[in-house]
Enzyme design. Structure first.
Site, short mmCIF file in Angstrom:
data_model
loop_
_atom_site.label_atom_id
_atom_site.label_comp_id
_atom_site.label_asym_id
_atom_site.label_seq_id
_atom_site.Cartn_x
_atom_site.Cartn_y
_atom_site.Cartn_z
N ASP A 52 0.87 -1.16 0.00
CA ASP A 52 0.00 0.00 0.00
C ASP A 52 0.92 1.22 0.00
O ASP A 52 2.12 1.13 0.26
CB ASP A 52 -0.95 -0.01 1.20
CG ASP A 52 -2.16 0.92 0.98
OD1 ASP A 52 -2.08 1.80 0.09
OD2 ASP A 52 -3.15 0.79 1.70
C1 NOJ Z 1 -3.90 4.09 0.07
C2 NOJ Z 1 -5.11 3.21 0.04
O1 NOJ Z 1 -5.15 2.44 1.22
C3 NOJ Z 1 -5.13 2.29 -1.17
O2 NOJ Z 1 -6.35 1.59 -1.18
C4 NOJ Z 1 -4.95 3.06 -2.42
O3 NOJ Z 1 -5.01 2.22 -3.55
C5 NOJ Z 1 -3.62 3.80 -2.36
N1 NOJ Z 1 -3.61 4.70 -1.21
C6 NOJ Z 1 -3.34 4.61 -3.60
O4 NOJ Z 1 -4.16 5.72 -3.63
#
Ligand code: NOJ
Length: 820
Positions: free
Chosen positions: A307
């Site tokens: 993530d």
């Molecule tokens: C953090 C989020 O938890 C995730 O779901 C997302 O795809 C990424 N940021 C990118 O924006």
């Protein structure tokens, strides 16, 4: 002459981040409850790691099993042309037009990888559609809808040049309704979420786009999802680390990993490891999680990406099984992005000096490129639309280091005719919770009052990241936010429909005015036929919900209207669970939970209100009487300031959602699986087809692992049929559901009823159809922590079929294993 990749532009300003992280295990945590921790090498039995993550190395290599063999060979061939530096940057994100970017390698005609949010739309897409949210899709209990939604969404992504859609979501699963992101995911039930994951992934990948199963795993709260850091921008020391979800082995398998196993089985291209720690170790450097559970037990053949900012080490993460760091070129410290990477140049150095083996980096690249070749993304793939770059708030154009080039037209319209489908999906996802005195469907009402700040147009733009006062809520906040090209509001859609009937429409959109003043004109010039009250409940990433009531004083709005209006119909647009204290009000004749239905919010609702579509959706969670009835509270604060003090103990174990309410006989307002129709259904006679196998082995035959795990787990071992009939006078869809009660020989804590089958069938008035439920070995097994396998318990199972988790109409029993 072919261009060589040149990464010199990336060398400046690199943060010298520690590339060799700490060991994957942290000190076991003291816990007053039932925690215990075992550290065992992998080749002996691993007993319930709870509060600790055993080290498991090395990271398994992909072999392409399960259909990726040819693509794997192509990926290996491709890999053989890469320099060390190119390999390092294939595993490292860079700022660019998409939310995640892997750099192009022009000499190989490789245009890079574009990774985009998200689970309900293309976050950065102008001229793109906003589909129904995850929770809405789950409420449809409709496999075809889930597939079609995934396929259509991915088609739009592809049209804008996305290679990887960052979704779907099985974590959060919905352990607590307070989690800020439950609406992005599906259901507070592993079985239903598993089906949703599988259908969505297959749909997306059939459209030629890679899907990403996120957030792996036990990502069940937003609060303290990331560490807090010292104020100094370059500090790498934590003030306090991210929350650790401490989950025992059985719960991990039967609840949180279950839907991710479906994702692996669906050949999902990638997994996203989550922000939280799991059992004391960061998910993205938890070797037990990634190397053992995911890549060995589930046989996952694709790649694991972090993530955004969930990478906390270089070599430690790599050895623990993470294959790609995102966003990569930047590192997140608290809320601050700092230029630099644990990977990138550090990874180049680590390969060159042997700290990261060639075997491991090569496997990382092969894992990344196999799905690319498998889906034919090397052939005539659409270029990235320049407009997505301009709309990118994660990495705006002034942060880009690489000289990104754009070809093809920009601002491409990728919507096709999806709005008609979204309208149908919205109606199929709207749950009718209450319907008394035949309030619905509406029968040409002549005098309609429309109330509430959720009814009308959005007043603050097409891309809402805040809980604005005015405007219908069809999507919510964070990386799942969508950019509406168009939004049908209830006010517009009802008004248009009412005009056909020559009706009077009066609107009261200011909640404050409604609650502070009585509404003497409400039934002017005569008592309204119906008052439609629109309430909303906001939810967003990075923040958990503080309460489960509707926003903007919603309860008081209903009271104010129902006091005068004897036919008050309440419609909610919200993330999921809301306690509904007004549900018993005698003047509240109907309640509809419309969740976040996307761009056709108004039109899809009109289809239900006026009876053009007979409602069929069912709750994918429990609506309790009181907020205090829910278990599994989030960890919202710690009183101490130790680095690792943020702990969330999943002590409720398997008692997630309805499993908890059922185990303790707690009355609920509306149970899991509940939803009304304009007709009535009966279900009778639940019986096994053919002879029941009473001689199954308790443990599955050990077969070579395929994506999804041991294939023996996915084989049908028992088939049941039942008769479902439409006993009313309106045609409609029934959703029969099958629940299993395990025998007493199953270990303590086994929930009384667990969903193990469902179908959605069209029945004309008076019609009867036979419905078949096929149960797989996994469906009748529990996770045996000693055997480290799925075990069918001896003794008698009870199978219960009906129309919700508390409305069983027929039972049967079966025994599969006679002896212990
Ligand atoms: C953090 C989020 O938890 C995730 O779901 C997302 O795809 C990424 N940021 C990118 O924006």
């Amino acid at each position: 002459m072919k261009l060589q990749a040149d990464y010199s532009f990336l060398l400046s300003g690199l943060l010298l981040a520690p590339s060799v992280g700490a060991s994957t295990c942290q000190t076991p945590i003291d816990h007053p409850g039932p925690a215990f921790s075992f550290v065992q090498p992998l080749n002996t039995t691993i007993l319930s790691p709870y509060g600790h993550s055993p080290a498991v190395y090395p990271s398994p290599k992909t072999n392409g099993t399960g259909g990726w063999e040819k693509a794997l060979a192509q990926a290996k061939d491709w890999l053989s042309q890469l320099t060390v530096e190119e390999k390092a940057w294939m595993a490292t994100g860079q700022p660019g037009p998409c939310v995640g970017n892997i750099l192009p390698i022009p000499r190989l005609n490789f245009t890079g990888l574009c990774l985009q949010n998200g689970p309900q739309c293309l976050q950065q897409g102008d001229y793109s559609s906003v589909f129904v949210s995850g929770v809405s899709a789950a409420a449809s209990w409709d496999r075809k809808l889930l597939y079609d939604r995934g396929y259509a969404m991915a088609t739009e992504h592809k049209g804008k040049g996305t290679h990887v859609v960052l979704g779907p979501i099985a974590g959060p699963l919905g352990r607590s309704p307070y989690d800020g992101r439950t609406w992005e995911g599906f259901a507070a039930d592993p079985y239903l979420t598993g089906v949703c994951m599988e259908e969505t992934i297959i749909g997306m990948q059939d459209a030629g786009v890679q899907a990403n199963a996120k957030h792996f795993i036990a990502n069940e709260q937003e609060t303290q999802r990331n560490p807090t850091y010292a104020a100094d921008a370059n500090a790498t020391t934590y003030i306090q680390d991210s929350v650790s979800s401490n989950v025992n082995d059985r719960t991990l398998h039967e609840i949180y990993m279950w839907p991710f196993a479906n994702a692996a089985r669906a050949r999902v291209s990638s997994f996203m490891c989550s922000y939280n720690r799991l059992n004391g170790s960061h998910s993205c450097q938890n070797s037990y999680l990634l190397n053992h559970l995911l890549k060995t037990e589930l046989g996952f053949q694709g790649y694991v990406m972090s993530d955004w900012g969930a990478t906390h080490s270089g070599v430690a993460s790599i050895e623990s099984g993470m294959d790609m760091t995102m966003p990569g070129g930047f590192t997140l410290y608290g809320e601050l992005w700092t230029e630099g990477s644990y990977f990138g140049q550090n990874l180049t150095d680590a390969i060159n000096n042997g700290t990261v083996s060639t075997d491991r980096i090569d496997d990382m690249i092969v894992r990344i490129m196999t799905p690319y070749f498998w889906l034919g993304q090397d052939q005539d793939y659409p270029s990235v639309d320049a407009s997505v770059g301009a709309l990118n708030t994660d990495s705006p154009p002034d942060t880009w280091l690489y000289p990104w080039q754009f070809t093809g037209t920009s601002n491409r319209d990728v919507r096709s005719n999806h709005s008609q489908m979204i309208r149908e999906h919205g109606a199929a996802s709207t749950v009718l919770l209450k319907n008394e005195r035949n309030a619905l469907p509406l029968r040409k009402p002549r005098n309609i009052v429309i109330v509430g700040n959720d009814a009308g147009p959005v007043t603050q733009g097409a891309y809402n990241q805040n809980n604005f006062e005015y405007g219908t809520l069809a999507n919510a906040g964070g990386s799942g936010t969508c950019r509406f090209s168009f939004l049908s509001t209830p006010l517009d859609a009802i008004t248009a429909r009412a005009r056909q009937d020559g009706a009077l429409v009066q609107t009261w959109l200011n909640n404050t005015l409604i609650t502070e003043k009585a509404m003497p004109d409400l039934w002017n010039p005569e008592h309204p036929d119906v008052c439609l009250v629109f309430l909303k409940g906001w939810s967003e990433e990075n923040i958990d919900r503080r309460f489960l009531e509707l926003d903007w004083n919603g309860n008081a709005v209903v009271e104010a209207v129902a006091k005068y209006c004897s036919n008050t119909v309440v419609v909610t647009h919200s993330a999921g669970v809301n306690v509904l204290p007004f549900a018993d009000h005698p003047n509240v004749t109907a309640i509809l939970a419309a969740h976040y239905p996307g761009e056709e919010a108004g039109n899809s609702l009109v289809d239900i209100l006026y009876g053009d579509v007979n409602p069929s959706a069912k709750l994918p969670y429990v609506i309790a009487y009181n907020e205090s009835d829910y278990n599994a509270p989030l960890t919202t604060d710690v009183q101490t300031n130790g680095t690792y003090d943020w702990q969330s103990w999943f002590d409720e174990e398997l008692e997630v959602g309805y499993r908890y309410f059922d185990a303790h006989d707690i009355p609920v307002r509306y149970e899991f699986g509940f939803g009304l129709s304009y007709t009535t259904f009966n279900l009778s006679r639940l019986a096994a087809t053919g002879s029941v196998a009473t001689n199954l082995t308790a443990l599955p035959e050990q077969r070579p692992v395929q994506p999804g795990g041991n294939p023996a787990l996915w084989e049908t071992v028992y088939t049941l049929t039942t008769e479902v009939s439409n006993s009313g006078s309106v045609d409609g869809y029934a959703i029969p559901q099958l629940y299993v009660g395990f025998p007493d020989t199953a270990p303590a804590g086994t929930p009384p009823s667990q969903l193990r089958g469902f179908d959605k069938i069209w029945l004309e008035a008076g019609e009867t159809k036979t419905v078949t439920f096929e149960l797989m070995r996994r469906d009748v097994s529990y996770w045996d922590v000693v055997a480290q396998d799925w075990r069918i318990p001896a003794g008698q199972f009870t199978f219960k079929a009906g129309f919700s988790s508390r409305d069983f109409r027929a039972n049967t029993t079966a025994t599969f294993v006679r002896d212990h």
